[in-house]
Design an enzyme around this catalytic site. Structure first.
Site, PDB file in Angstrom:
ATOM      1  N   LYS A  55      22.314  -2.820  15.438  1.00 17.40           N
ATOM      2  CA  LYS A  55      22.746  -1.664  16.216  1.00 17.40           C
ATOM      3  C   LYS A  55      24.165  -1.867  16.746  1.00 17.40           C
ATOM      4  CE  LYS A  55      19.840   0.363  19.029  1.00 17.40           C
ATOM      5  NZ  LYS A  55      18.891   0.481  20.145  1.00 17.40           N
ATOM      6  N   ARG A 125      20.356  -2.531  25.947  1.00 11.17           N
ATOM      7  CA  ARG A 125      19.319  -2.499  24.903  1.00 11.17           C
ATOM      8  C   ARG A 125      19.421  -3.726  24.017  1.00 11.17           C
ATOM      9  NH1 ARG A 125      18.389   3.565  23.501  1.00 11.17           N
ATOM     10  NH2 ARG A 125      20.034   4.464  24.732  1.00 11.17           N
ATOM     11  N   GLY A 134      10.654  -0.853  18.603  1.00 13.90           N
ATOM     12  CA  GLY A 134       9.704  -0.872  19.711  1.00 13.90           C
ATOM     13  C   GLY A 134       9.280  -2.250  20.158  1.00 13.90           C
ATOM     14  N   MET A 136      11.230  -4.784  21.363  1.00 10.46           N
ATOM     15  CA  MET A 136      11.921  -5.413  22.482  1.00 10.46           C
ATOM     16  C   MET A 136      12.347  -4.344  23.500  1.00 10.46           C
ATOM     17  SD  MET A 136      13.804  -8.573  20.715  1.00 10.46           S
ATOM     18  CE  MET A 136      14.699  -7.436  19.714  1.00 10.46           C
ATOM     19  N   ARG A 369      22.189   4.199  11.208  1.00 12.14           N
ATOM     20  CA  ARG A 369      21.586   3.142  10.380  1.00 12.14           C
ATOM     21  C   ARG A 369      21.153   3.775   9.062  1.00 12.14           C
ATOM     22  NH1 ARG A 369      16.081   2.532  14.043  1.00 12.14           N
ATOM     23  NH2 ARG A 369      15.532   4.726  13.953  1.00 12.14           N
ATOM     24  N   HIS A 492      -9.591  -8.094   2.951  1.00 11.55           N
ATOM     25  CA  HIS A 492     -10.326  -7.933   1.697  1.00 11.55           C
ATOM     26  C   HIS A 492     -10.110  -6.532   1.128  1.00 11.55           C
ATOM     27  CE1 HIS A 492     -13.997  -6.941  -0.647  1.00 11.55           C
ATOM     28  NE2 HIS A 492     -13.771  -8.159  -1.140  1.00 11.55           N
ATOM     29  N   ARG A 600      -5.178  -1.981 -30.096  1.00  2.95           N
ATOM     30  CA  ARG A 600      -6.464  -2.696 -30.170  1.00  2.95           C
ATOM     31  C   ARG A 600      -7.392  -1.953 -31.113  1.00  2.95           C
ATOM     32  NH1 ARG A 600      -5.393  -3.206 -24.082  1.00  2.95           N
ATOM     33  NH2 ARG A 600      -4.892  -1.077 -24.622  1.00  2.95           N
ATOM     34  N   SER A 818       3.092 -12.826 -29.455  1.00  2.00           N
ATOM     35  CA  SER A 818       2.907 -11.941 -28.316  1.00  2.00           C
ATOM     36  C   SER A 818       2.010 -12.679 -27.332  1.00  2.00           C
ATOM     37  CB  SER A 818       2.256 -10.633 -28.765  1.00  2.00           C
ATOM     38  OG  SER A 818       2.128  -9.764 -27.660  1.00  2.00           O
ATOM     39  N   GLY A 820      -0.626 -13.101 -24.826  1.00  2.52           N
ATOM     40  CA  GLY A 820      -1.777 -12.389 -24.283  1.00  2.52           C
ATOM     41  C   GLY A 820      -2.101 -13.048 -22.950  1.00  2.52           C
ATOM     42  N   CYS A 886       1.926  -8.831 -24.157  1.00  2.00           N
ATOM     43  CA  CYS A 886       1.141  -7.596 -24.181  1.00  2.00           C
ATOM     44  C   CYS A 886      -0.035  -7.654 -23.219  1.00  2.00           C
ATOM     45  CB  CYS A 886       0.679  -7.262 -25.601  1.00  2.00           C
ATOM     46  SG  CYS A 886      -0.424  -8.483 -26.296  1.00  2.00           S
ATOM     47  N   TYR A 906      10.622  -8.549 -25.567  1.00  2.00           N
ATOM     48  CA  TYR A 906      10.133  -7.288 -25.008  1.00  2.00           C
ATOM     49  C   TYR A 906       8.890  -7.530 -24.160  1.00  2.00           C
ATOM     50  CZ  TYR A 906       6.489  -7.441 -28.575  1.00  2.00           C
ATOM     51  OH  TYR A 906       5.415  -7.824 -29.325  1.00  2.00           O
TER      52      TYR A 906
END
Lengths: 933, 933
Positions: A55, A125, A134, A136, A369, A492, A600, A818, A820, A886, A906
């Site tokens: 600030k 401040r 909020g 401080m 800001r 969880h 697949r 590739s 897996g 992949c 890739y």
């Protein structure tokens, strides 16, 4: 002496440097117009922010830009750290510098601090390097005392204004500085409101405020055992100490811990001349952003009030006006505000979030800001700032996060519906936004019921729980969204929801989840019951009563499209997609996929009209029977591939030969066993036509026998992939034939293609060679029959650790690799994903034993080590070996950064992740990718 | 010039050396007394064997040792190779050297080759570097023609002897050299025998033999379209060519391929003066070994006949005498033979297998070579040769193979019973000895029946098949032994049998297996039927009709004990054992184990009186219920460990905490499902007491629900090991408590011990640390309660690839490592052993895709790479980290050699493998271990 000259000297010098500066007049205070000195001391803009806080640095920066900021100064974070280190004593010289700065404010404003004539009031401040909203403390209106207040009331003719300010000072000072509880103050306020029969403090007349000031001072004296200090400098000194101390308050410490902000940064203190927006109709105040931050449109957007203070705008006690009204109400201030907004955007090269006050016609900027924004706005703003030449394309790409792109891939609560709901008061709570996306469903309080409602009753549900446990996971998976009243970002519920992409809001402590009574109670006293509709927004944490509309964001959004095209210009990694059908391939291509990294083929086998043929093929007793069924499958597979090749005309298509164990295609062993037991029992009990039962039993038993023969203890590690191809070569030979016949047909039709045939699960070079030789023979045969020459490749998946360890030899029989990484992660950790991900893996994440789910983000130390080794060994043997990934990690930004670093060609991910992958790949190339250590 | 003097010169010289020698009179022929020249040319004893063949080299060596060998010479393997390379022409100068050598024989013997007066007869035999018994050709009695025969008959007065030799020459020459079939010769013999009414050629009178000689010559002329050559030198030339050519005969090529002998070695030709043991009662012949090669006793052992030829001893047409009889029949020859035997043993430092002939009182040695022997003999002989100072202890240890030691660990057919069975003619066939051990059982021809007889009828069976296939494996596993009529050492039957340690004899082509009629028919016309008893010896390949006795070899055999103690002196690896119970530990200790490397605590949980408690513990709904059951288990586990510590007093004991998923301890899911279905059907059909059925159904359903909840798709990769310990810490805490309470009690009783607690299956350092911290707390608590200080260690198993990859971090929480190579192999390859070992792994071994079963011998390139990395990283972090292996590989010699090379501290194997491991570890240290690349 020379022999020990160098090192000790340097070390002594560097050690004495800081204390020396501190002891002999270190600079702890910077006037806003001294920012150049701060820059010199701190060395960089980052350094200035660290020294002055965000600030303070911005206020000083605005001062430098000649933007009207009320005169003020900053006490540095270094002063704070020294204060805290010394057990609460200002470092030597600091206070003198503060007093000198106050003198400078007096000179600049022509007012006098603590004097009745034309008194100077200031705010005090906190302001740390990183915003801690909020967390401080703040004290406003410092400089008031009885004498000053009376004089000021006379000068301004506005007693109400003055005593309102004064009673606020006493309360803030009492609570923030002297540690008095808010309660006694609020009780007094309440008493006055009651007496006057008003609802709002703003409606109290001047005399009540004057009385309250006196009552507040008595409260302070009574609770703090000391009188409210009348001396302005004492007020300032104590307020500054209090702000420093607030850095180590429990709230602030907890926040820093959660946000990962280091404890040794300290806070700066901003001491600023007070300006007042409530000094008449030529005064006012407002908060705004320099652009719309919801959709990103380029115009000022915010709220304002004339003759009001900042709190009034935020508190919602008065109806605010849109910022556009300012032009009408205060045309000069409006014009200047627009000029300043443009100046700030140009200076910061970023949309700003601004607070301003107009005091008797004069515009003052109180804060600026970088503005927070939605995903949609972030993308549009980044693109438009680039077009305005404020930022480069690279910067625009860097500023957009994968989460921003991800937004475009989830249904969201409709913005209009959301606003309407808020109007109606249906926003019942806000919690932690732990898993994005909008979700709407009927409330259920129990996982089993959630599953039942979803699966049996076909209802969409939101699972609402105080918190979730591993045995709730099936219910979470059945739900549209999850809401809990307890738990944080690593609870969880949060972990599982993110893992499975289920929208979730957790830790909504204002809601009471009463499972026993089947009620969800809001702090406002609303009660929702099982079956009631609920809408949650996992991106904002908002919880709405009722059934809001959702929208699927528009992937053709022009800014989105343009930004991704810029990203493409930076990335080195190719972005391919995993797609089994032509329709998936088309979608992937629309999203920017440059090839198919994984088709697949087994998914095609499960289609209802094919499965019986596949089963007959598997159960065939003779080679002829098997060939007969394969001959039926051949044209079907060929048609699959023709469609795929056409959809990807000109781009590479990687087709994986059948991978899963064959028993997956047969009827369920459990069902067969149940049927057999039931039939046997019925026969024994003579229930029904014996002959028919016996016939049925024979058929079922025979099938069961076949299924049992193929049963595996650990199918994940069983007769799969290349092993299956070697065990039953007819099947994979048919697939190769289908691929190459399709390729020939497409090539004749002018489609450009280069089929890449991928053999899964090789663990040794010998098995790959054996498997490939079998297929190569068939491939050559097909091309000879077709009389065509056609480029094609054989490659393999690296998906067990051994394949990576011997990748050099594997590369002898593979033209491409590739990774897996799903299976590679399973085998490297020795973890069955199916079993663990809803079980002990969640437990591990909750207990912090794992910091990331290795099935979501590549485990760099283990799986990543193998990948790096595989790349190195593979390319040593075959220089131009093409290597991709992949596994699902191909769509995860941190994993993509890793793939970039280890030199893959890739990544291939699900079509919906392609845009995210394009951006993440660009980030990786721009060197901005986060590390997931 | 000096600058390029050295290297080129040397190279030119070495390149020109060989061609020069070949072109300008290369030496192709060595007289037996020219061995020093051969040594000079070949450079080493190995080289001499390569140049002269094994037989020729030994004959020349004996000549050098002044042992009486009939004069002779060798045509070298180089000559053979040159002959074959030139398409069947002798290399330049060779024939002249042969003729010169014949001259030398004439001088040495005073006889004349091809002359009627005192004629010289020679034999012409092949002799390659490695013995290829019966694979190549021989021609005897070269030098005979009509004139010489008549003269010789006159000189010897033994017409029968001369024409017997002559007719043999004509037949051998006809078949071997001129390619005439044996059939016409045998028909003539048959005709003469029939006419004379005799069964045996030896009974034919001289006149028949004379007539046969003429008839044979006519056969030759008729079939070969050329007359039998009368010229001795022409006979020799053609015979030599024929022996050379036989190197490339199909039979010889097949043999070499099977035995792994290179094709480019070539064969030498040995041309030796004929001596005759059938020249009267002062003549004789015999074959013998210098020691008994069945049990290793130190005395001559063999068979002999007076007035006989070598074939007579071997053919079994006359009853032979034991060699001991020679002292009585020919005392002088006997004395000399004993002297020679001793000389040869001293010279070769090895037991010899000798052929000799006595011609009219004069002893001649015709062959010597290292003798084959049984395992028991090999060990005794090695020990005794050491004590006689012929070889060093290291050499003795090297000469004993793991297979020799292995012999002591399997039941064997009793030697006396075996001899008696041979006497009785019960030895019905001999096949390939592919998997050692003696097995006795009743014949079955079908795998299902084998299983049924074994499991249901409790009969011991031998599975007899033409060959086996993967779907026979269950029958093989049920059988005591396996016999097949087809297939070789790498056939399915051989591989599976070795894999599972089932005695097996395969490829017994003289037996006809008629599955359809349930008959096993021998070449001798015997017929055995299903249920008849059969005894097979997998170490010798012998198949006996009937039920022989078996014996378990004596592990206290003093030579065995002594040899292993010598081995212990050489090895660096410790040899520990895997033992779950005190009784196993005691056995292991008796076998020489120096510690327990793996005690699997879960086995203790399966004991009948404990399982219900374990189940209640698993199914407990509350913490108290669980603690209650654990409190019952604690004293049981403590007692287990007390017994184990006492058995291993003074030695390390490694106890692994519970590893398998808990559902393994619960009732079978299939059985429960079947019961539930049956009950439901009965209730529906109202069969029986409804209330009772409902009660039963509820109980079963409840149990099934618990079992279902714990079910895993891939239990191998599931909630096991350290994961289980973290998920249910009460259980492992109880185990740690039991271990340390037991340790304290033992320590108080004076037992020396240092428990090593092993946490299985860690994949990350964090989970190991988490798991260990939980346990360490309990350990400290127990010691505090007991008021004792006691050393103990926590370690872990390295059994998933990731653990090896991050072994450095793992070592931070582990004081020791133990490689669990069973699981490490499963996860590195991505192969479920349970499913694969009887399935596609066998297929891979048969197809040569794998050369070794990686579950039997460590896969060095994959699993071994991880082990090496684990050792390196682990010791970098913790210098003295103790590292062992406790997978089954710990008992495999090649794997032990690998463990030695990568620096493990010990191997731990099943108690019965401890002696093999001790020897293998010594071999590894002696640098003799075979490589399994």
């Amino acid at each position: 002496m020379t022999s020990r000259s160098k090192k000790p000297k340097r070390s002594v010098r560097s050690r004495t440097a800081r204390p020396a500066r501190k002891i002999k007049g270190a600079k702890y205070v910077y006037l806003f117009d001294e920012i150049r000195l701060a820059e010199r001391a701190a060395g960089s803009w980052e350094g200035v922010r660290a020294l002055l806080g965000g600030k303070g640095a911005n206020l000083a920066e605005m001062t430098k830009l000649k933007i009207p900021v009320p005169p003020g100064f900053v006490v540095t974070t270094e002063a704070c750290n020294a204060f805290l280190a010394a057990g609460g004593r200002f470092p030597k010289g600091m206070w003198e510098q503060v007093l000198a700065a106050v003198d400078a404010l007096e000179r600049a404003t022509g007012k006098k601090f603590g004097h009745a004539d034309n008194p100077l009031l200031v705010s005090c401040r906190s302001g740390a390097k990183f915003s801690m909203p909020g967390m401080m403390d703040t004290v406003l209106n410092i400089g008031l005392n009885d004498e000053v207040a009376e004089a000021l009331a006379r000068q301004t003719g506005d007693e109400r204004f003055v005593f309102d300010a004064y009673r606020r000072l006493v309360q803030m000072f009492g609570t923030v500085v002297l540690g008095v509880s808010d309660r006694p103050f609020n009780e007094r306020l309440e008493a006055h409101r009651a007496r006057r029969g008003v609802w709002n403090d703003a409606e109290l007349p001047a005399e009540d405020l004057r009385a309250l000031t006196g009552e507040f001072k008595r409260i302070v004296e009574e609770h703090a055992k000391r009188p409210f200090p009348a001396d302005a400098r004492e007020q300032l000194e104590l307020a500054t100490s209090a702000v420093f101390r607030s850095w180590n308050g429990k709230r602030a410490q907890d926040y820093r811990k959660a946000a990962g902000i280091p404890d040794d940064l300290g806070t700066a203190v901003n001491i600023v001349t007070m300006v007042f927006g409530n000094r008449g109709d030529d005064s006012g105040t407002g908060v705004m952003t320099t652009r719309n931050v919801t959709v990103g449109e380029n115009h000022l957007e915010g709220d304002m009030l004339m003759n009001a203070q900042g709190e009034d705008v935020v508190a919602g006690t008065r109806k605010t006006l849109p910022i556009a009204e300012l032009a009408r109400l205060a045309p000069a201030a409006d014009k200047e505000l627009r000029r300043i907004a443009r100046t700030l955007e140009k200076h910061y090269r970023e949309v700003q979030d601004i607070e301003f006050t107009i005091e008797q016609g004069k515009l003052w900027m109180l804060q600026t800001r970088d503005a927070k924004r939605t995903a949609q706005a972030a993308i549009r703003i980044a693109v438009e700032l680039t077009k305005e030449k404020l930022i480069s394309k690279a910067e625009a790409v860097r500023r957009v996060t994968p989460e921003h792109v991800d937004y475009f891939l989830h249904p969201q609560l409709d913005a209009a519906a959301r606003s309407a709901a808020k109007e109606k008061g249906d926003l019942i709570a806000t919690g932690l936004n732990v898993s994005p996306g909008g979700a709407i469903g009927q409330i259920v309080f129990d996982a089993d019921k959630a599953e039942h409602w979803k699966r049996q009753l076909k209802k969409e549900v939101i699972l609402v729980r105080p918190e979730t446990r591993p045995d709730d996971v099936h219910g979470m998976l059945a739900a549209q969204g999850v809401l809990t009243s307890r738990g944080g970002r690593t609870s969880h519920a949060a972990l599982v929801a993110r893992q499975f992409g289920i929208p979730a809001v957790v830790g909504v402590s204002s809601l009471e989840v009463d499972v026993d009574h089947g009620e969800l109670r809001t702090s406002g006293g609303k009660v929702l019951k099982e079956g009631d509709w609920l809408s949650i927004d996992g991106a904002t944490g908002e919880v709405f009563a009722g059934q809001l509309e959702t929208v699927v964001p528009d992937l053709t959004d022009p800014w989105f499209v343009e930004l991704l095209s810029w990203a493409d210009g930076f990335r080195r990694l190719g972005v391919w997609a995993n797609a089994d059908y032509a329709r998936d391939a088309e979608r992937a291509r629309k999203f920017g996929a440059e090839g198919i990294g994984l088709c697949r083929t087994e998914h095609m086998f499960f289609e209802p009209e094919r499965l019986p043929i596949v089963q007959s093929m598997i159960l065939a007793r003779t080679a002829e029977q098997r060939e007969e069924q394969l001959a039926k499958l051949l044209p079907m597979q060929r048609a699959d591939f023709i469609a795929l090749f056409k959809a990807m005309d000109g781009l590479p298509v990687t087709i994986r030969l059948i991978d899963p164990p064959l028993h997956e295609f047969l009827p369920s062993r459990d069902d067969l066993r149940t049927a057999v037991t039931e039939l046997e029992t019925r026969i024994r009990l003579k229930d029904g036509d014996a002959a028919a039962l016996e016939r049925d039993l024979r058929a079922k038993s025979k099938m069961l026998e076949s299924v049992e023969a193929m049963r595996e203890q650990n199918p994940m590690l069983g007769l799969r992939g290349v092993r299956l191809g070697i065990h039953m070569p007819e099947l994979v030979r048919m697939q190769v034939r289908a691929i190459l016949e399709a390729a020939c047909e497409c090539a004749r039709a002018g489609v450009k293609l280069k089929p890449k045939i991928m053999i899964p699960l090789a663990a040794t070079s010998a098995e790959l060679k054996f498997g490939r030789d079998l297929l190569e023979e068939e491939a050559r045969k097909v091309l000879k029959e077709q009389g065509m020459k056609l480029p094609y490749q054989f490659g393999t998946m690296i998906e067990v650790p051994r394949a990576a360890l011997v990748a050099g030899r594997i590369a002898e029989s593979a033209e491409f690799f590739s990774f897996g990484t799903n299976d590679l992660t399973q085998t490297t950790f020795g973890i069955s994903r199916d079993d663990a991900e809803t079980g002990f893996l969640s437990e591990y994440l909750q207990k912090g034993i794992l910091t990331r789910n290795p099935f979501a983000t590549i485990d760099q130390n283990g799986v990543g080590y193998l990948m790096q080794l595989g790349v190195k060994l593979g390319r040593e043997r075959r220089k131009n070996l093409e290597i991709g990934i992949c596994g699902e990690h191909g769509g995860d930004p941190d994993s993509i950064a890793f793939c970039h670093r280890i030199g893959l060609d890739y990544v291939s991910c699900s079509p919906f992740r392609v845009p995210v992958a394009r951006l993440a790949a660009a980030h990786a190339a721009l060197g901005e990718a986060k590390d997931n250590r």
